[in-house]
Write a protein that holds these residues in place. Structure first.
Motif, PDB file in Angstrom:
ATOM      1  N   THR A 157     -21.117 -20.246  29.625  1.00  0.00           N
ATOM      2  CA  THR A 157     -21.701 -19.686  28.409  1.00  0.00           C
ATOM      3  C   THR A 157     -21.221 -20.430  27.172  1.00  0.00           C
ATOM      4  O   THR A 157     -22.014 -20.798  26.296  1.00  0.00           O
ATOM      5  CB  THR A 157     -21.354 -18.192  28.284  1.00  0.00           C
ATOM      6  OG1 THR A 157     -21.895 -17.481  29.411  1.00  0.00           O
ATOM      7  CG2 THR A 157     -21.910 -17.603  27.000  1.00  0.00           C
ATOM      8  N   ALA A 158     -19.901 -20.675  27.091  1.00  0.00           N
ATOM      9  CA  ALA A 158     -19.349 -21.376  25.935  1.00  0.00           C
ATOM     10  C   ALA A 158     -19.918 -22.785  25.821  1.00  0.00           C
ATOM     11  O   ALA A 158     -20.249 -23.255  24.717  1.00  0.00           O
ATOM     12  CB  ALA A 158     -17.825 -21.427  26.035  1.00  0.00           C
ATOM     13  N   ALA A 159     -20.043 -23.470  26.949  1.00  0.00           N
ATOM     14  CA  ALA A 159     -20.593 -24.822  26.928  1.00  0.00           C
ATOM     15  C   ALA A 159     -22.052 -24.817  26.491  1.00  0.00           C
ATOM     16  O   ALA A 159     -22.499 -25.684  25.728  1.00  0.00           O
ATOM     17  CB  ALA A 159     -20.457 -25.466  28.303  1.00  0.00           C
ATOM     18  N   ARG A 160     -22.793 -23.810  26.960  1.00  0.00           N
ATOM     19  CA  ARG A 160     -24.204 -23.729  26.596  1.00  0.00           C
ATOM     20  C   ARG A 160     -24.370 -23.396  25.115  1.00  0.00           C
ATOM     21  O   ARG A 160     -25.264 -23.936  24.449  1.00  0.00           O
ATOM     22  CB  ARG A 160     -24.911 -22.675  27.453  1.00  0.00           C
ATOM     23  CG  ARG A 160     -26.391 -22.489  27.136  1.00  0.00           C
ATOM     24  CD  ARG A 160     -27.182 -23.772  27.328  1.00  0.00           C
ATOM     25  NE  ARG A 160     -28.603 -23.559  27.065  1.00  0.00           N
ATOM     26  CZ  ARG A 160     -29.501 -24.530  26.986  1.00  0.00           C
ATOM     27  NH1 ARG A 160     -29.123 -25.787  27.151  1.00  0.00           N
ATOM     28  NH2 ARG A 160     -30.770 -24.266  26.737  1.00  0.00           N
ATOM     29  N   VAL A 161     -23.523 -22.518  24.592  1.00  0.00           N
ATOM     30  CA  VAL A 161     -23.579 -22.183  23.167  1.00  0.00           C
ATOM     31  C   VAL A 161     -23.375 -23.439  22.326  1.00  0.00           C
ATOM     32  O   VAL A 161     -24.128 -23.714  21.389  1.00  0.00           O
ATOM     33  CB  VAL A 161     -22.533 -21.104  22.815  1.00  0.00           C
ATOM     34  CG1 VAL A 161     -22.371 -20.977  21.294  1.00  0.00           C
ATOM     35  CG2 VAL A 161     -22.942 -19.764  23.410  1.00  0.00           C
ATOM     36  N   ALA A 162     -22.336 -24.221  22.653  1.00  0.00           N
ATOM     37  CA  ALA A 162     -22.078 -25.451  21.904  1.00  0.00           C
ATOM     38  C   ALA A 162     -23.242 -26.424  22.031  1.00  0.00           C
ATOM     39  O   ALA A 162     -23.667 -27.046  21.052  1.00  0.00           O
ATOM     40  CB  ALA A 162     -20.785 -26.096  22.398  1.00  0.00           C
ATOM     41  N   GLU A 163     -23.789 -26.539  23.235  1.00  0.00           N
ATOM     42  CA  GLU A 163     -24.882 -27.477  23.476  1.00  0.00           C
ATOM     43  C   GLU A 163     -26.130 -27.106  22.678  1.00  0.00           C
ATOM     44  O   GLU A 163     -26.757 -27.956  22.027  1.00  0.00           O
ATOM     45  CB  GLU A 163     -25.215 -27.499  24.973  1.00  0.00           C
ATOM     46  CG  GLU A 163     -26.401 -28.388  25.325  1.00  0.00           C
ATOM     47  CD  GLU A 163     -26.785 -28.269  26.793  1.00  0.00           C
ATOM     48  OE1 GLU A 163     -27.510 -29.166  27.278  1.00  0.00           O
ATOM     49  OE2 GLU A 163     -26.396 -27.281  27.448  1.00  0.00           O
ATOM     50  N   VAL A 164     -26.490 -25.823  22.708  1.00  0.00           N
ATOM     51  CA  VAL A 164     -27.741 -25.426  22.073  1.00  0.00           C
ATOM     52  C   VAL A 164     -27.614 -25.398  20.555  1.00  0.00           C
ATOM     53  O   VAL A 164     -28.579 -25.683  19.834  1.00  0.00           O
ATOM     54  CB  VAL A 164     -28.220 -24.074  22.648  1.00  0.00           C
ATOM     55  CG1 VAL A 164     -27.457 -22.897  22.071  1.00  0.00           C
ATOM     56  CG2 VAL A 164     -29.713 -23.889  22.435  1.00  0.00           C
ATOM     57  N   LEU A 165     -26.430 -25.076  20.031  1.00  0.00           N
ATOM     58  CA  LEU A 165     -26.242 -25.139  18.583  1.00  0.00           C
ATOM     59  C   LEU A 165     -26.385 -26.578  18.089  1.00  0.00           C
ATOM     60  O   LEU A 165     -27.017 -26.834  17.054  1.00  0.00           O
ATOM     61  CB  LEU A 165     -24.896 -24.559  18.182  1.00  0.00           C
ATOM     62  CG  LEU A 165     -24.760 -23.034  18.298  1.00  0.00           C
ATOM     63  CD1 LEU A 165     -23.356 -22.588  17.905  1.00  0.00           C
ATOM     64  CD2 LEU A 165     -25.801 -22.306  17.439  1.00  0.00           C
ATOM     65  N   GLU A 166     -25.806 -27.513  18.817  1.00  0.00           N
ATOM     66  CA  GLU A 166     -25.981 -28.915  18.450  1.00  0.00           C
ATOM     67  C   GLU A 166     -27.443 -29.332  18.577  1.00  0.00           C
ATOM     68  O   GLU A 166     -27.963 -30.106  17.761  1.00  0.00           O
ATOM     69  CB  GLU A 166     -25.106 -29.805  19.319  1.00  0.00           C
ATOM     70  CG  GLU A 166     -23.626 -29.730  18.977  1.00  0.00           C
ATOM     71  CD  GLU A 166     -22.841 -30.935  19.488  1.00  0.00           C
ATOM     72  OE1 GLU A 166     -23.375 -31.655  20.364  1.00  0.00           O
ATOM     73  OE2 GLU A 166     -21.727 -31.155  19.002  1.00  0.00           O
TER      74      GLU A 166
END
Length: 320
Positions: A157-166
């Motif tokens: 989840t944390a990795a996806r949050v960072a990915e999608v915000l970027e």
């Protein structure tokens, strides 16, 4: 619900062109010209509305009257028409926020009426005009909402949050820790798009997504949306009251009149002038001051769809 930990892994720096709002970063578009789409793998699902009707109790006229519309997998289809013509009602029947009175909605050939409502909605991204963010939660927490509901592991989840915000042009380390009230209008729309994309949907529904921002910011957001869509290969259905926006975004443009009557359905380059009285010509002739005079209709509230609730107060309804 605790705050998600944003993945601190260093990422390669990217060069972003200047934007109209401080703090925003434009997403590098796959192609800025619609006529030369970038190669991509199509991940989106085909959507078919087959003779769909929505009749509200106590209303003499159907909000949607027998609409048949095919959305090819991986395409952007825009629904454009006057306020109250049924655009939002059509979107809500795709993810079963509303059920049709008759007819059927199919995703890759499967009738959504036979699918679990919550599972269906969590697999379809839905972005409201206001972004639909929870004001008491940070941008990162808002973005992590659906993945957490789906039971994703914390690290994923944390990795996806960072990915999608970027992906949408926000900085996970700074913007991710802000609350919606601390964002510019353009950043707010980007955050709403990030949340809609967080759970890796195959279909993205947009309800007048950029109607609350100034024309310059809207142009940047439109360009960035197309870059994201081309990169991910999603199917996108976007409702708008602005014919210019519809032809800018859409691979195909569906012009709707009252009762979601399909007036035209074609590629943007074939949306040519028609006889007086045609719905598309009425759209062209209407100056939209709320949209900076770009040929839109200003507010595109669907309150005229026979008393369905406005989006005010619906924050969060789409994911339940």
């Amino acid at each position: 619900m605790g705050e998600p930990t944003v993945d601190p892994t260093p990422r390669a720096a990217a060069s972003y062109p200047a934007t109209s709002s401080p703090g925003e970063r434009a997403v590098p578009a796959a192609r800025e010209v619609r006529g030369t789409p970038a190669p991509r793998e199509v991940r989106g699902a085909a959507v078919l509305l087959r003779r769909v009707t929505k009749q509200y109790p106590g209303q003499s006229r159907a909000a949607v009257g027998g609409l048949t519309l095919e959305v090819p997998a991986g395409d952007v289809v825009t629904l454009v028409g006057p306020p109250g013509c049924g655009k939002t009602t059509v979107l809500r029947m795709v993810n079963r926020l509303l059920d049709p009175s008759s007819g059927s909605v199919l995703l890759d050939g499967e009738d959504v009426a036979g699918m679990d409502e919550r599972a269906l909605r969590r697999g379809i991204g839905f972005m409201l005009r206001t972004g639909g963010l929870f004001p008491h939660m940070t941008v990162a927490a808002n973005t992590a909402l659906v993945p957490r509901m789906l039971g994703w592991p914390r690290r994923r989840t944390a990795a996806r949050v960072a990915e999608v915000l970027e992906l949408v042009g926000l900085d996970p380390a700074t913007d991710g820790r802000r609350h919606p009230a601390e964002l510019s209008p353009g950043q707010h729309e980007r955050a709403g798009l990030a949340r809609a994309l967080a759970a890796e949907p195959r279909v993205l529904l947009l309800d007048d997504p950029f109607g609350a921002v100034d024309p310059a910011t809207r142009h940047t957001l439109q360009r960035d949306l197309l870059g994201i869509q081309r990169r991910l290969g999603l199917t996108v259905v976007c409702a708008t009251g602005d014919l210019t926006e519809a032809t800018t975004l859409g691979d195909r443009v569906a012009v709707l009149d009252r009762g979601a009557r399909l007036v035209r359905y074609d590629t943007p380059d074939r949306q040519q002038p028609a006889p007086a009285g045609d719905a598309a010509e009425r759209l062209r002739a209407t100056d939209g001051p709320a949209r900076g005079g770009t040929g839109g209709l200003g507010e595109s509230s669907e309150a005229g769809d026979s008393g369905e609730a406005s989006e005010a107060g619906e924050t969060g309804e789409w994911w339940t």
